[in-house]
Write a protein that holds these residues in place. Sequence first.
Motif: not given
Length: 57
Positions: A35-41
């Motif tokens: 989720v954190e990676s997705y939000l960063a993207d």
Amino acid sequence: MVTISDNKWEGIRECDDLQCEAHFLEEYVELKQKVESYLADVRSLKKIMIGELYPKD
């Protein structure tokens, strides 16, 4: 072992031993990282899009 609790949300699974808790904690950590990676993207993409719409030149 995972048991089904008998509360207002029937069917909620709860752990009753340490090994089960550790397993679900690992799954939670993996999900959190995704989720954190997705939000960063998403944030990165938004910056690019806003930069294209409103160039600083």
